[in-house]
Design an enzyme around this catalytic site. Structure first.
Site, mmCIF file in Angstrom:
data_model
loop_
_atom_site.group_PDB
_atom_site.id
_atom_site.type_symbol
_atom_site.label_atom_id
_atom_site.label_comp_id
_atom_site.label_asym_id
_atom_site.label_seq_id
_atom_site.Cartn_x
_atom_site.Cartn_y
_atom_site.Cartn_z
ATOM 1 N N HIS A 309 -92.900 17.257 27.405
ATOM 2 C CA HIS A 309 -91.727 17.001 26.578
ATOM 3 C C HIS A 309 -90.557 16.634 27.465
ATOM 4 C CE1 HIS A 309 -88.574 17.593 23.586
ATOM 5 N NE2 HIS A 309 -89.531 17.380 22.707
ATOM 6 N N ASP A 367 -96.575 18.982 18.579
ATOM 7 C CA ASP A 367 -97.603 18.144 17.975
ATOM 8 C C ASP A 367 -99.008 18.555 18.361
ATOM 9 O OD1 ASP A 367 -96.042 16.542 16.423
ATOM 10 O OD2 ASP A 367 -95.575 15.172 18.053
HETATM 11 N N1 CMC Z 1 -100.495 13.900 30.248
HETATM 12 C C1 CMC Z 1 -100.547 13.609 31.578
HETATM 13 N N2 CMC Z 1 -99.469 13.394 32.349
HETATM 14 C C2 CMC Z 1 -98.269 13.460 31.755
HETATM 15 C C3 CMC Z 1 -98.120 13.776 30.383
HETATM 16 C C4 CMC Z 1 -99.289 14.004 29.621
HETATM 17 N N3 CMC Z 1 -99.216 14.292 28.319
HETATM 18 N N4 CMC Z 1 -96.798 13.786 30.065
HETATM 19 C C5 CMC Z 1 -96.133 13.489 31.193
HETATM 20 N N5 CMC Z 1 -97.030 13.302 32.224
HETATM 21 C C6 CMC Z 1 -96.672 13.021 33.615
HETATM 22 C C7 CMC Z 1 -96.242 11.569 33.778
HETATM 23 O O1 CMC Z 1 -97.335 10.737 34.150
HETATM 24 C C8 CMC Z 1 -95.212 11.680 34.879
HETATM 25 O O2 CMC Z 1 -95.891 11.771 36.118
HETATM 26 P P1 CMC Z 1 -95.209 11.170 37.460
HETATM 27 O O3 CMC Z 1 -93.944 11.965 37.662
HETATM 28 O O4 CMC Z 1 -96.240 11.409 38.505
HETATM 29 O O5 CMC Z 1 -94.937 9.723 37.178
HETATM 30 C C9 CMC Z 1 -94.549 13.031 34.629
HETATM 31 O O6 CMC Z 1 -95.526 13.807 33.920
HETATM 32 C C10 CMC Z 1 -93.285 12.933 33.784
HETATM 33 O O7 CMC Z 1 -93.578 12.223 32.598
HETATM 34 P P2 CMC Z 1 -92.563 11.219 31.929
HETATM 35 O O8 CMC Z 1 -93.337 10.282 31.025
HETATM 36 O O9 CMC Z 1 -91.689 10.606 32.958
HETATM 37 O O10 CMC Z 1 -91.706 12.237 31.069
HETATM 38 P P3 CMC Z 1 -90.808 11.889 29.830
HETATM 39 O O11 CMC Z 1 -89.848 12.978 29.690
HETATM 40 O O12 CMC Z 1 -90.274 10.502 29.907
HETATM 41 O O13 CMC Z 1 -91.873 11.870 28.596
HETATM 42 C C11 CMC Z 1 -93.278 12.583 26.855
HETATM 43 C C12 CMC Z 1 -92.081 12.928 27.743
HETATM 44 C C13 CMC Z 1 -93.342 13.548 25.671
HETATM 45 C C14 CMC Z 1 -93.105 11.167 26.253
HETATM 46 C C15 CMC Z 1 -94.587 12.651 27.675
HETATM 47 O O14 CMC Z 1 -94.755 13.962 28.186
HETATM 48 C C16 CMC Z 1 -95.828 12.215 26.902
HETATM 49 O O15 CMC Z 1 -96.128 11.020 26.838
HETATM 50 N N6 CMC Z 1 -96.556 13.197 26.258
HETATM 51 C C17 CMC Z 1 -97.688 12.867 25.420
HETATM 52 C C18 CMC Z 1 -97.185 12.412 24.049
HETATM 53 C C19 CMC Z 1 -96.674 13.567 23.211
HETATM 54 O O16 CMC Z 1 -97.294 14.606 23.104
HETATM 55 N N7 CMC Z 1 -95.503 13.347 22.560
HETATM 56 C C20 CMC Z 1 -94.913 14.316 21.632
HETATM 57 C C21 CMC Z 1 -93.594 14.854 22.089
HETATM 58 S S1 CMC Z 1 -93.092 16.305 21.131
HETATM 59 C C22 CMC Z 1 -92.787 15.676 19.559
HETATM 60 C C23 CMC Z 1 -91.493 14.973 19.499
HETATM 61 O O17 CMC Z 1 -90.448 15.654 19.552
HETATM 62 O O18 CMC Z 1 -91.485 13.734 19.396
#
Ligand code: CMC
Length: 432
Positions: A309, A367
């Site tokens: 998140h 989720d």
């Molecule tokens: N599985 C594997 N690696 C992950 C995941 C995951 N679910 N989420 C983040 N990472 C890694 C990502 O590859 C990155 O690695 P690095 O620093 O080596 O590049 C690091 O963790 C940080 O991730 P980010 O994408 O830069 O983080 P963010 O804050 O931009 O994204 C997120 C947050 C929710 C979009 C992301 O964690 C994700 O895609 N999760 C899966 C989708 C999901 O479950 N979304 C629902 C969110 S809760 C409901 C809502 O409020 O919408």
């Protein structure tokens, strides 16, 4: 950068100093007010994805991502989940305070009295293909509310703003159920105003004209809890979209339709659908290791859906509450979906012990478990994000009202770091 009491001092490359005011909220980190940065110093800030940028002032919802705190109007979500109802939470979000008994009863009645759709709106559904995704239908039909109610929306009129929120809250379940009925080829079921919010939704989703339908109180209770937990989440992607679209003075129903579209993405509300797809793909506990490895592989786009998140870096308090409800629903409904739930529990354990997930602070989010409950209630995967939208609709409405009533409000208009060509002369086509 140095800090001195209520000012940040920045030194620019030419050695000159800039002083930026610091503002404090009720709780949470201070913010550096950069509104005059360009005017006074000729530079913009750069923060793709708004990772460290506050886009507005808001008194609706507070999150402390490090401590796993979520509060609506100051009330911890755990207390609301235990003692309140979605309709009461909706009143709180829209009106800043918890209602008295009389206020709650009046509000509840108002929402019940606005559940029907203009009959013409039902005709839209005849234009969709039988297999249209319900989120696409929700966005389109909510957008069409701007055509039905365009004349009754003077944003400066408090009464109009109230009617807008009541219609959004009351009619979205009816639209959602109509979309579902189209998908499964059953006749649309009209709302019943003697039922409460979630009972009515279950009735519209699952009743058929040919036989009586009995509402399961556990199903209604589980939905009510999920809606409380989804009701608001400060400046998330869809809410920011609603605020941004609305900031131009656009019809608020169109702004909500924009929010529905933003929610649909798998990185946001679409994740609940993606979680179930992922669990089905994993299929068996023996495959968990393979998928966890895929999620960790930089060259593989696969992510563990329902994990991570932007704000929560310790745990998502909503996930903790939903996990409990999952156990209750599985036990009381005596569902056959237990293998999916068991698989989810095992996947959670494996990921929580894995260094990659520990180092990156990746925990199950709201989720991860919500889809398991929806599925146990008989709601198909394609409707999961629609359910999220129904809960979040009140947050969108509350934020639109706050944004439009802010006397300091401005059209949202970010700047950029331009990396395209510098000025060059046009070449006639025959010379290219
Ligand atoms: N599985 C594997 N690696 C992950 C995941 C995951 N679910 N989420 C983040 N990472 C890694 C990502 O590859 C990155 O690695 P690095 O620093 O080596 O590049 C690091 O963790 C940080 O991730 P980010 O994408 O830069 O983080 P963010 O804050 O931009 O994204 C997120 C947050 C929710 C979009 C992301 O964690 C994700 O895609 N999760 C899966 C989708 C999901 O479950 N979304 C629902 C969110 S809760 C409901 C809502 O409020 O919408």
């Amino acid at each position: 950068m140095t800090v001195s009491q209520d000012t940040y001092r920045l030194t620019s490359p030419d050695g000159s100093e800039m002083e930026l005011p610091v503002r404090s909220g009720t709780v949470g980190p201070d913010v550096i007010d950069i509104a005059r940065l360009y005017r006074d110093h000729g530079v913009f800030t750069y923060d793709p994805g708004f990772v460290a940028t506050g886009s507005c002032e808001s008194d609706i919802t507070f999150i402390d991502g490090e401590k796993g705190v979520l509060m609506y109007r100051g009330y911890p979500v755990e207390q609301l989940a235990e003692h309140s109802s979605f309709i009461e939470v909706a009143y709180l979000l829209l009106n800043s305070e918890l209602p008295t008994e009389a206020e709650l009863s009046e509000f509840d009645n108002t929402i019940r009295m606005h559940t029907m759709l203009n009959e013409g709106m039902l005709n839209f559904f005849k234009g969709f293909r039988y297999d249209a995704h319900p989120m696409a239908m929700l966005s389109a039909v909510v957008g069409s509310m701007s055509a039905y109610y365009h004349d009754e929306i003077d944003a400066t009129n408090r009464g109009h703003r109230n009617i807008f929120s009541h219609r959004i809250l009351a009619k979205l379940p009816t639209i959602a159920a109509a979309a579902y009925k189209l998908n499964i080829g059953q006749p649309f079921i009209y709302p019943r105003n003697d039922l409460n919010y979630c009972e009515n939704l279950l009735h519209m989703l699952f009743a058929v004209p040919a036989e009586p339908y009995e509402i399961d109180p556990i199903a209604a209770e589980a939905l009510d809890l999920l809606f409380i937990l989804h009701a608001d989440h400060e400046q998330n992607c869809s809410t920011s979209t609603v605020r941004m679209a609305g900031s131009s003075g656009a019809n608020p129903y169109s702004a909500i339709a924009a929010g529905v579209s933003a929610l649909w993405g798998p990185a946001h509300g679409g994740a609940n659908e993606a979680v179930l797809d992922m669990l089905e793909e994993i299929g068996d506990v023996s495959q968990i290791g393979k998928y966890v490895d895929k999620a960790k592989d930089k060259n593989d786009p696969f992510r563990l859906m329902g994990f991570g998140h932007r704000v929560y870096k310790n745990f998502d308090p909503r996930a903790t509450i939903i996990r409990e409800m999952c156990h209750k629903v599985m036990k009381q409904l005596d569902r056959k979906d237990t293998p999916v739930f068991d698989l989810a529990l095992e996947l959670e354990q494996v990921a929580l012990k894995d260094d990659y997930f520990i180092e990156k602070n990746l925990y199950p989010n709201v989720d991860f478990y919500s889809g398991i409950i929806y599925r146990a209630l008989g709601i198909p995967t394609s409707m999961f994000t629609v359910m999220f939208a129904l809960g979040r609709s009140v947050g969108w409405a509350a934020h639109w009202r706050e944004m439009i009533s802010d006397p300091k409000g401005k059209i949202a208009r970010p700047r950029q770091l331009y990396t395209g060509p510098a000025a060059r002369d046009y070449t006639p086509v025959e010379k290219r």
